[in-house]
Design a protein around this motif. Structure first.
Motif, PDB file in Angstrom:
ATOM      1  N   TYR A  64      25.999  81.422 142.039  1.00  0.00           N
ATOM      2  CA  TYR A  64      26.306  82.468 141.074  1.00  0.00           C
ATOM      3  C   TYR A  64      25.437  83.722 141.228  1.00  0.00           C
ATOM      4  CZ  TYR A  64      28.634  78.491 138.923  1.00  0.00           C
ATOM      5  OH  TYR A  64      29.428  77.392 138.704  1.00  0.00           O
ATOM      6  N   VAL A  65      24.438  83.654 142.122  1.00  0.00           N
ATOM      7  CA  VAL A  65      23.513  84.780 142.292  1.00  0.00           C
ATOM      8  C   VAL A  65      24.209  86.065 142.742  1.00  0.00           C
ATOM      9  CG1 VAL A  65      21.516  85.614 143.615  1.00  0.00           C
ATOM     10  CG2 VAL A  65      21.506  83.301 142.661  1.00  0.00           C
ATOM     11  N   PRO A  66      25.188  86.016 143.647  1.00  0.00           N
ATOM     12  CA  PRO A  66      25.825  87.270 144.081  1.00  0.00           C
ATOM     13  C   PRO A  66      26.463  88.078 142.956  1.00  0.00           C
ATOM     14  CG  PRO A  66      26.331  85.516 145.622  1.00  0.00           C
ATOM     15  CD  PRO A  66      25.656  84.866 144.450  1.00  0.00           C
ATOM     16  N   ASN A  67      26.853  87.449 141.884  1.00  0.00           N
ATOM     17  CA  ASN A  67      27.437  88.176 140.755  1.00  0.00           C
ATOM     18  C   ASN A  67      26.314  88.865 139.990  1.00  0.00           C
ATOM     19  OD1 ASN A  67      28.574  89.024 138.314  1.00  0.00           O
ATOM     20  ND2 ASN A  67      30.014  87.306 138.262  1.00  0.00           N
ATOM     21  N   GLN A  68      26.229  90.166 140.103  1.00  0.00           N
ATOM     22  CA  GLN A  68      25.124  90.922 139.529  1.00  0.00           C
ATOM     23  C   GLN A  68      25.181  91.040 138.011  1.00  0.00           C
ATOM     24  OE1 GLN A  68      22.377  92.140 141.244  1.00  0.00           O
ATOM     25  NE2 GLN A  68      23.252  90.829 142.858  1.00  0.00           N
ATOM     26  N   ASN A  69      26.246  90.559 137.421  1.00  0.00           N
ATOM     27  CA  ASN A  69      26.344  90.610 135.966  1.00  0.00           C
ATOM     28  C   ASN A  69      25.775  89.369 135.286  1.00  0.00           C
ATOM     29  OD1 ASN A  69      27.643  93.128 135.777  1.00  0.00           O
ATOM     30  ND2 ASN A  69      29.590  92.176 136.354  1.00  0.00           N
ATOM     31  N   LYS A  70      25.473  88.343 136.058  1.00  0.00           N
ATOM     32  CA  LYS A  70      25.011  87.078 135.471  1.00  0.00           C
ATOM     33  C   LYS A  70      23.514  87.115 135.207  1.00  0.00           C
ATOM     34  CE  LYS A  70      28.648  84.019 137.200  1.00  0.00           C
ATOM     35  NZ  LYS A  70      29.186  83.718 135.870  1.00  0.00           N
ATOM     36  N   PHE A  71      23.118  86.464 134.113  1.00  0.00           N
ATOM     37  CA  PHE A  71      21.703  86.358 133.752  1.00  0.00           C
ATOM     38  C   PHE A  71      21.526  85.152 132.841  1.00  0.00           C
ATOM     39  CE2 PHE A  71      23.862  88.978 130.708  1.00  0.00           C
ATOM     40  CZ  PHE A  71      23.315  88.695 129.469  1.00  0.00           C
ATOM     41  N   CYS A  72      20.299  84.778 132.564  1.00  0.00           N
ATOM     42  CA  CYS A  72      20.015  83.562 131.797  1.00  0.00           C
ATOM     43  C   CYS A  72      19.934  83.858 130.306  1.00  0.00           C
ATOM     44  CB  CYS A  72      18.698  82.940 132.257  1.00  0.00           C
ATOM     45  SG  CYS A  72      18.800  82.215 133.904  1.00  0.00           S
ATOM     46  N   ARG A  73      20.353  82.863 129.512  1.00  0.00           N
ATOM     47  CA  ARG A  73      20.259  83.018 128.056  1.00  0.00           C
ATOM     48  C   ARG A  73      19.252  82.072 127.422  1.00  0.00           C
ATOM     49  NH1 ARG A  73      22.704  79.052 125.047  1.00  0.00           N
ATOM     50  NH2 ARG A  73      24.285  77.737 126.034  1.00  0.00           N
ATOM     51  N   GLY A  74      18.800  81.017 128.131  1.00  0.00           N
ATOM     52  CA  GLY A  74      17.862  80.046 127.596  1.00  0.00           C
ATOM     53  C   GLY A  74      16.485  80.211 128.216  1.00  0.00           C
ATOM     54  N   TYR A  75      15.431  80.213 127.367  1.00  0.00           N
ATOM     55  CA  TYR A  75      14.089  80.510 127.875  1.00  0.00           C
ATOM     56  C   TYR A  75      13.068  79.511 127.352  1.00  0.00           C
ATOM     57  CZ  TYR A  75      16.167  84.767 129.536  1.00  0.00           C
ATOM     58  OH  TYR A  75      16.970  85.641 130.215  1.00  0.00           O
ATOM     59  N   GLY A  76      12.259  79.020 128.261  1.00  0.00           N
ATOM     60  CA  GLY A  76      11.188  78.094 127.910  1.00  0.00           C
ATOM     61  C   GLY A  76      11.605  76.650 128.079  1.00  0.00           C
ATOM     62  N   ILE A  77      10.633  75.790 128.140  1.00  0.00           N
ATOM     63  CA  ILE A  77      10.892  74.375 128.422  1.00  0.00           C
ATOM     64  C   ILE A  77      11.735  73.733 127.322  1.00  0.00           C
ATOM     65  CG2 ILE A  77       8.820  73.428 127.309  1.00  0.00           C
ATOM     66  CD1 ILE A  77       8.532  71.701 129.949  1.00  0.00           C
ATOM     67  N   PHE A  78      11.714  74.316 126.093  1.00  0.00           N
ATOM     68  CA  PHE A  78      12.559  73.836 125.001  1.00  0.00           C
ATOM     69  C   PHE A  78      13.769  74.740 124.771  1.00  0.00           C
ATOM     70  CE2 PHE A  78       8.190  72.419 123.821  1.00  0.00           C
ATOM     71  CZ  PHE A  78       8.394  71.056 123.942  1.00  0.00           C
ATOM     72  N   GLN A  79      13.941  75.750 125.618  1.00  0.00           N
ATOM     73  CA  GLN A  79      15.121  76.606 125.644  1.00  0.00           C
ATOM     74  C   GLN A  79      15.406  77.333 124.328  1.00  0.00           C
ATOM     75  OE1 GLN A  79      17.747  76.885 128.779  1.00  0.00           O
ATOM     76  NE2 GLN A  79      15.567  77.183 128.949  1.00  0.00           N
ATOM     77  N   LEU A  80      14.691  78.438 124.118  1.00  0.00           N
ATOM     78  CA  LEU A  80      15.026  79.327 123.007  1.00  0.00           C
ATOM     79  C   LEU A  80      16.129  80.265 123.484  1.00  0.00           C
ATOM     80  CD1 LEU A  80      14.176  80.079 120.081  1.00  0.00           C
ATOM     81  CD2 LEU A  80      12.846  81.925 121.099  1.00  0.00           C
ATOM     82  N   ASP A  81      17.192  80.359 122.723  1.00  0.00           N
ATOM     83  CA  ASP A  81      18.361  81.144 123.137  1.00  0.00           C
ATOM     84  C   ASP A  81      18.110  82.636 122.956  1.00  0.00           C
ATOM     85  OD1 ASP A  81      21.213  82.425 122.596  1.00  0.00           O
ATOM     86  OD2 ASP A  81      21.507  80.553 123.707  1.00  0.00           O
ATOM     87  N   LEU A  82      18.709  83.409 123.859  1.00  0.00           N
ATOM     88  CA  LEU A  82      18.525  84.859 123.839  1.00  0.00           C
ATOM     89  C   LEU A  82      19.125  85.510 122.597  1.00  0.00           C
ATOM     90  CD1 LEU A  82      17.218  86.997 125.622  1.00  0.00           C
ATOM     91  CD2 LEU A  82      19.411  87.307 126.795  1.00  0.00           C
ATOM     92  N   GLN A  83      19.912  84.780 121.829  1.00  0.00           N
ATOM     93  CA  GLN A  83      20.436  85.353 120.582  1.00  0.00           C
ATOM     94  C   GLN A  83      19.307  85.754 119.632  1.00  0.00           C
ATOM     95  OE1 GLN A  83      22.213  82.398 117.718  1.00  0.00           O
ATOM     96  NE2 GLN A  83      21.926  81.002 119.456  1.00  0.00           N
ATOM     97  N   PHE A  84      18.109  85.139 119.802  1.00  0.00           N
ATOM     98  CA  PHE A  84      16.962  85.473 118.957  1.00  0.00           C
ATOM     99  C   PHE A  84      16.210  86.712 119.451  1.00  0.00           C
ATOM    100  CE2 PHE A  84      17.638  80.902 118.321  1.00  0.00           C
ATOM    101  CZ  PHE A  84      17.765  80.874 116.951  1.00  0.00           C
ATOM    102  N   PHE A  85      16.718  87.337 120.517  1.00  0.00           N
ATOM    103  CA  PHE A  85      16.069  88.540 121.058  1.00  0.00           C
ATOM    104  C   PHE A  85      16.027  89.654 120.016  1.00  0.00           C
ATOM    105  CE2 PHE A  85      16.523  92.637 123.372  1.00  0.00           C
ATOM    106  CZ  PHE A  85      15.293  92.634 124.024  1.00  0.00           C
ATOM    107  N   ARG A  86      17.088  89.761 119.226  1.00  0.00           N
ATOM    108  CA  ARG A  86      17.115  90.837 118.230  1.00  0.00           C
ATOM    109  C   ARG A  86      16.086  90.618 117.120  1.00  0.00           C
ATOM    110  NH1 ARG A  86      23.605  91.638 117.368  1.00  0.00           N
ATOM    111  NH2 ARG A  86      23.456  89.405 116.962  1.00  0.00           N
TER     112      ARG A  86
END
Length: 594
Positions: free
Chosen positions: A115-137
């Motif tokens: 999936y790396v060639p698709n430049q629009n893709k990125f990760c939404r889960g962060y950390g060993i317990f996976q905090l979702d990027l929805q909490f970025f705001r």
């Protein structure tokens, strides 16, 4: 997927910090290990084999790539795609971090490389317990400063989210004030951690759904939790999570092997050990002359009866405060944990007993009473299409025990046994009722036998038992040294001999169903009041997405999925009532075998 080796690594790195952080909470090291295993455990082996240190592994614990199209399709939480993220004032900066994290992680984890060639893709889960990027705001700096790469920050976020969900999540009101959680309750909370809420009617079949493996988050969690229970760190874990020497499995000396906890198991399923008695009050023994003592749910003579305790059985007081002549107590009955109220007129202080013993099932059969089956001629087949007899099934091509190593494999084997036995098939005369004569005992024996668990079709007579105890060789002769076992007999056999043959009693239907879901053999057995009448026994079998147990508003199982021969034969069903509570039965019990 994570195994004992990966869970050992997690515990070695983070045990000390986790155990300090969960003080005063109902959460445990094993619970956190199970959440981490479900969230990012699948990528740990790749990162560790690459020789990365702990800090770098934590930084690369990212995943769940995003490339949504428009609102209403696919992901609905912020951000649904790159454009949605870029609309945030700090979105461009976050996208750069998210895209780089994806590319860096994908260098080591094969499943992401395509999936790396698709430049629009990125990760939404962060950390060993996976905090979702929805909490970025809500907390952009947590992501922008890469605090997710610091275990302390990750742990604090995880525990904070667990606390919030325990207090506020829909469907978890019954957990709100609890200071201790059992395995199933931990799984319920983990589901809310993943999805925001818990639906009591669905048991553990909820949370994120893996379409490839057709499993839900809750199912994964309970399996990892049970696995975590078996892994003990053999030496003190490091006090910090600073940079560690590289771990390269094929070059550096391997880490110490996982130490299996002293959990007795006589079969392939990871059955939870008996619940310990944690009360610290005085120990009493039941003092009755005729009928057993009813242990009740509340301090009232009209309250629900949880179980009946025999004369001389020990109980431990939760406190010494008496309410309506009742005392709140805990006890263990054949390994089944009970917490209720006993009338003080039928209790007396125990002498020489400080704690209530908790029986555990034997890992191997010992003693002078061997398992016995009805002898047959070597050339004789015992088939499903034949009428019921004292013989054990012996057909060409029949299932031969459980050989699975995972809950998925064990469940598949149990379901294959159910479908091979086909109890509802008219041509299978072995289970077909005749008037008031039914064959639940035969079917339960066959199910257990094919699953590799001993539940007798015949058992030693009292005279044979005496001779065996003297060391004599005793031939098996029907209605002489061995007798057929009816459901009432099986109730007593499980009570008297079940533990030594690996059976373990539980007082909780939810636990019974969950053990079956994990691939264990489970049964409900009830003894008739009228001795000459038939009791009943039925295997409790794994749930499926199309057939789940009936649960109450707190998620407690009321009617499990079971399979039975009787007046009505069915492979899987709930029945139309809690049959074991019928007035015709003197007592009932739930038993499970690994």
């Amino acid at each position: 997927m994570p195994n004992t080796k990966e869970i050992l690594w997690f515990k070695q790195q983070f045990r000390v910090e986790i155990e300090a952080a969960v003080q005063g909470t109902p959460y445990t090291l094993d619970m956190l290990a199970a959440i981490a295993s479900q969230e990012t455990g699948s990528i740990w082996p790749f990162l560790r084999r690459a020789g990365l240190n702990t800090d770098r592994i934590l930084e690369l614990c990212v995943g769940d790539i995003i490339d949504g199209t428009s609102a209403g399709k696919g992901r609905r939480a912020f951000p649904i795609n790159k454009a949605d993220l870029l609309r945030h004032p700090k979105g461009a900066e976050m996208f750069g971090i998210a895209r780089q994290a994806f590319e860096d992680m994908a260098k080591y984890v094969p499943g992401y490389k395509a999936y790396v060639p698709n430049q629009n893709k990125f990760c939404r889960g962060y950390g060993i317990f996976q905090l979702d990027l929805q909490f970025f705001r809500d907390d952009p700096e947590y992501f922008l400063e890469k605090r997710y790469a610091n275990f302390s920050h990750c742990l604090a976020k995880c525990i904070g989210e667990l606390r919030d969900k325990q207090a506020n999540a829909r469907g978890l009101g019954h957990l709100r004030d609890k200071t201790k959680l059992n395995d199933i309750e931990m799984a319920q909370l983990a589901i809310a951690y993943n999805s925001g809420s818990y639906d009591p009617s669905r048991g553990l079949m909820q949370g994120h759904y893996n379409r490839d493996e057709k499993k839900y988050y809750g199912q994964y969690f309970i399996e990892y939790l049970r696995l975590a229970h078996t892994v003990v760190v053999p030496e003190a874990a490091p006090a910090t999570v600073t940079t560690q020497p590289p771990i390269v499995d094929d070059i550096a000396p391997p880490p110490p092997p996982p130490v299996v906890a002293p959990i007795v198991s006589s079969g392939p399923a990871l059955v939870a050990p008996p619940t310990p008695v944690e009360a610290t009050g005085k120990v009493y023994v039941v003092d009755v002359e005729f009928d057993p003592l009813n242990l009740r749910e509340q301090p009232s003579k009209t309250a629900k009866v949880l179980t009946s305790l025999p004369d001389g059985h020990p109980v431990q007081a939760v406190s010494n405060k008496r309410v309506n002549d009742f005392l709140e107590v805990e006890t263990s009955l054949h390994g089944a944990h009970y917490h209720g109220f006993a009338h003080t007129d039928y209790l007396k202080l125990a002498k020489g007993i400080e704690t209530v013993p908790v029986p555990v099932p034997a890992a191997t059969v010992t003693g002078t009473l061997p398992a016995i089956i009805m002898p047959r001629k070597a050339t004789t087949l015992i088939r499903r299409t034949d009428p019921a007899s004292a013989h054990t099934l012996h057909e060409t091509g029949q299932p031969a025990g459980r050989k699975g190593k995972t809950p998925d494999e064990l469940r598949a084997e149990l379901n294959a046994i159910i479908d091979w036995l086909a109890v509802d098939k008219v041509s299978h005369k072995r289970y077909k009722p005749h008037g008031i004569v039914t064959y639940c005992n035969v079917y339960a024996h066959d199910y257990c036998h094919l699953a590799g668990v001993y539940l007798p079709r015949v058992w030693w007579s009292q005279l044979a038992i005496e001779r065996l105890a003297q060391g004599q060789t005793v031939p098996a002769r029907l209605e002489d040294t061995i007798d057929e076992m009816r459901a009432n007999d099986l109730f007593r056999w499980l009570r008297d001999f079940g533990l030594r043959f690996g059976w373990q009693r539980t007082g909780n239907l939810s636990k019974l169903q969950e053990e079956a879901n994990l691939g264990a053999v489970a049964v409900i057995v009830a003894r008739r009041k009228l001795e000459g009448s038939s009791g009943h026994i039925a295997p409790v079998v794994p749930e499926s997405a199309s057939l789940m147990a009936l649960r109450d508003s707190q998620g407690n199982v009321l009617r499990p999925v079971h399979s039975q021969a009787g007046a009505e034969n069915f492979r899987r069903g709930l029945g139309n009532r809690q049959w074991w509570l019928g007035d015709e039965f003197a007592e009932y019990a739930f038993w499970v075998h690994a």
